[in-house]
Scaffold this motif. Structure first.
Motif, PDB file in Angstrom:
ATOM      1  N   ASP A   1     197.736  -6.750  13.416  1.00 18.03           N
ATOM      2  CA  ASP A   1     196.712  -5.900  14.088  1.00 18.03           C
ATOM      3  C   ASP A   1     196.216  -6.695  15.237  1.00 18.03           C
ATOM      4  OD1 ASP A   1     194.290  -4.264  15.001  1.00 18.03           O
ATOM      5  OD2 ASP A   1     194.164  -3.499  13.126  1.00 18.03           O
TER       6      ASP A   1
ATOM      7  N   ARG B   1     204.799  -4.215  13.318  1.00 16.71           N
ATOM      8  CA  ARG B   1     205.140  -3.931  11.596  1.00 16.71           C
ATOM      9  C   ARG B   1     206.494  -4.623  11.442  1.00 16.71           C
ATOM     10  NH1 ARG B   1     204.538   2.047  10.196  1.00 16.71           N
ATOM     11  NH2 ARG B   1     205.275   1.541   8.254  1.00 16.71           N
TER      12      ARG B   1
ATOM     13  N   THR C   1     201.692  -5.496   8.779  1.00 17.19           N
ATOM     14  CA  THR C   1     201.236  -4.952   9.826  1.00 17.19           C
ATOM     15  C   THR C   1     200.401  -6.174  10.642  1.00 17.19           C
ATOM     16  OG1 THR C   1     201.130  -2.849   8.740  1.00 17.19           O
ATOM     17  CG2 THR C   1     199.787  -3.281  10.763  1.00 17.19           C
TER      18      THR C   1
ATOM     19  N   CYS D   1     199.839  -2.205  17.106  1.00 17.18           N
ATOM     20  CA  CYS D   1     200.371  -3.234  15.989  1.00 17.18           C
ATOM     21  C   CYS D   1     201.644  -3.429  16.226  1.00 17.18           C
ATOM     22  CB  CYS D   1     200.001  -2.517  14.664  1.00 17.18           C
ATOM     23  SG  CYS D   1     198.039  -2.376  14.376  1.00 17.18           S
TER      24      CYS D   1
END
Length: 499
Positions: A363, A326, A361, A324
């Protein structure tokens, strides 16, 4: 001619056309009514004095309260709109004002200040004419033809020290070099001959090797120009990325592997006698906020994520977290872009509702974006320079205290992005805080090993104050304050250059 060069030329041609978006022959739309309404409101609200503008150079030494840290030495460069009125007419949007660059010199227990206008082509010609001549972001004007992006360049958004030089930056045109000491304008910076006149936006990001990443954006062109400069200020790489329905993108984030852009949901509907700002129509009821992730190694679009429709001006920092990425961002509910115009006719809107700092976040496996709220009403997120593009834990923001009767920024906050707790200081009534930046001690690794430095306006006394906090203890209040006897215009962004 190479394909890449041809693309750049096409992009530049389209950008120049968009500099005059919506303009046709007709009378100027900067008007005396806006001027009259503002000055009537100014009689009853002292906070509006910051938006009255200035007419020339300012310089002076500050009176120090407290003790300036011995190891805080350098120059705090700042920039923002400074001229809003000319010939009895007033601009319609805060973003329209001509750039007014400022220099705070800090060292030896003393602080001095200087401010002056950037002598852009627009500023010089309009000063000589005694009236506005060219279109601005939020004000339709058609008294003189626009030949390029830099014809309307106001150089009013950031002041960047880089490679021993200092550049005044704007959204839609070239960087403009100013003298690091006197702030006198040296002229337009062309990074490479075939990039002349290309937009060079106001939020470049530093890489650990001393180079810079930046982008060029022109609403309606549907392309982002990506720049990579090396530490010597040479163009190392460029790229062109297609972004459908591209509009207002003010900032971006970089991580170790990605460039990340948040594109709010605006439609562009050009027409006669419309400014660029007027042509942007909020489409949040039907379109999401898009998160565009571009791979650094290929400068190609890797993935697009969607979030609920919000307006975004500023992002904080981004870092890779396994599979991921962030990043921090300040989200605004609704069309905040146009609400910022209200101050030009004398109305300061409440800022306490409808905005929040979040951590997003991304993903890549699930193809989903998640967000977690970090802080309430806020803006101007900044991180320590040594953690840009890597894992960070502290984020500085300006905020509005809960339950405050004031509508303006009145708190300085350092958020722990893991716990969500904030180390905060609230200014007294009658103060308005501007952007603060983290300044590390020499060789510091910890994000709180240093100072939080910024500016606040003491509205009741009509003075501007440089404030210095210990980064590890914001709640204790400023350890030093450097007070001017006057109040230069508020700035949008700036950077501290240690000496």
């Amino acid at each position: 001619m190479s394909h890449a060069m041809n693309e750049r030329r096409q992009f530049l041609t389209r950008s120049i056309g968009l500099a005059a978006l919506g303009l046709s022959s007709g009378a100027a739309r900067a008007d005396s009514d806006t001027y009259r309404r503002f000055h009537q409101a100014l009689e009853h609200d002292a906070r509006l004095s910051a938006y009255a503008g200035v007419t020339g150079e300012l310089a002076g030494d500050a009176v120090i309260h407290g003790r300036m840290p011995d190891d805080l030495q350098g120059t705090f460069y700042r920039n923002g709109p400074g001229r809003f009125e000319l010939g009895g007419e007033r601009y319609h949007h805060w973003f329209d004002g001509d750039g007014y660059v400022q220099r705070w010199q800090v060292g030896g227990g003393k602080v001095s200040h200087r401010g002056r206008f950037v002598a852009t082509q627009k500023y010089i010609e309009e000063t000589a004419a005694g009236q506005f001549l060219y279109p601005a972001f939020g004000t339709y004007i058609d008294r003189r033809p626009v030949k390029s992006n830099d014809t309307v360049n106001v150089a009013n958004t950031n002041l960047l020290p880089f490679g021993g030089r200092v550049y005044a930056l704007w959204e839609g045109g070239s960087a403009i070099e100013v003298d690091p000491q006197t702030l006198e304008t040296r002229g337009i910076k062309t990074w490479r001959p075939n990039l002349k006149g290309m937009p060079f936006s106001a939020h470049p990001k530093a890489d650990p090797d001393g180079g810079l990443w930046n982008f060029g954006n022109m609403p309606g062109a549907d392309k982002l120009m990506i720049y990579r400069l090396n530490a010597a200020g040479e163009v190392a790489r460029t790229g062109m990325v297609d972004v459908p329905d591209l509009n207002m993108v003010h900032d971006f984030a970089i991580s170790a592997r990605h460039l990340i852009f948040l594109v709010p949901p605006y439609d562009m509907k050009s027409g006669p006698e419309l400014s660029l700002g007027d042509s942007l129509h909020w489409a949040g009821a039907t379109r999401p906020l898009r998160v565009m992730v571009i791979a650094k190694d290929t400068l190609q679009l890797r993935q697009v994520f969607e979030l609920p429709a919000r307006m975004v001006f500023h992002v904080g920092n981004a870092f890779e977290d396994g599979a991921c990425t962030r990043l921090d961002a300040v989200m605004h509910e609704g069309d905040t872009l146009h609400e910022l115009a209200d101050v030009m006719h004398g109305e300061i809107r409440p800022f306490r509702d409808g905005s929040s700092t979040v951590q997003i976040t991304l993903d890549y496996v699930a193809g989903q974006a998640r967000e977690a709220r970090l802080f309430g009403a806020s803006e101007f997120p900044r991180v320590a320079p040594q953690v840009v593009s890597v894992r960070h834990r502290k984020l500085a923001v300006m905020g509005v205290a809960p339950g405050s009767a004031d509508d303006s920024f009145n708190t300085v906050n350092l958020i722990d992005i893991d716990s969500g707790k904030a180390d905060s200081y609230r200014f007294d009534a009658g103060w308005v805080a501007e952007e603060h930046v983290l300044v590390p001690r020499r060789g510091a690794r910890a994000e709180t090993d240093g100072y939080l430095v910024g500016v606040a306006q003491d509205v009741r006394r009509g003075q501007t104050v440089l404030t210095v906090f210990d980064a590890h203890n914001i709640k204790a209040g400023p350890r030093a304050m450097a007070r001017l006897s006057y109040a230069p215009p508020p700035c949008i962004h700036g950077n501290f250059l240690p000496s």
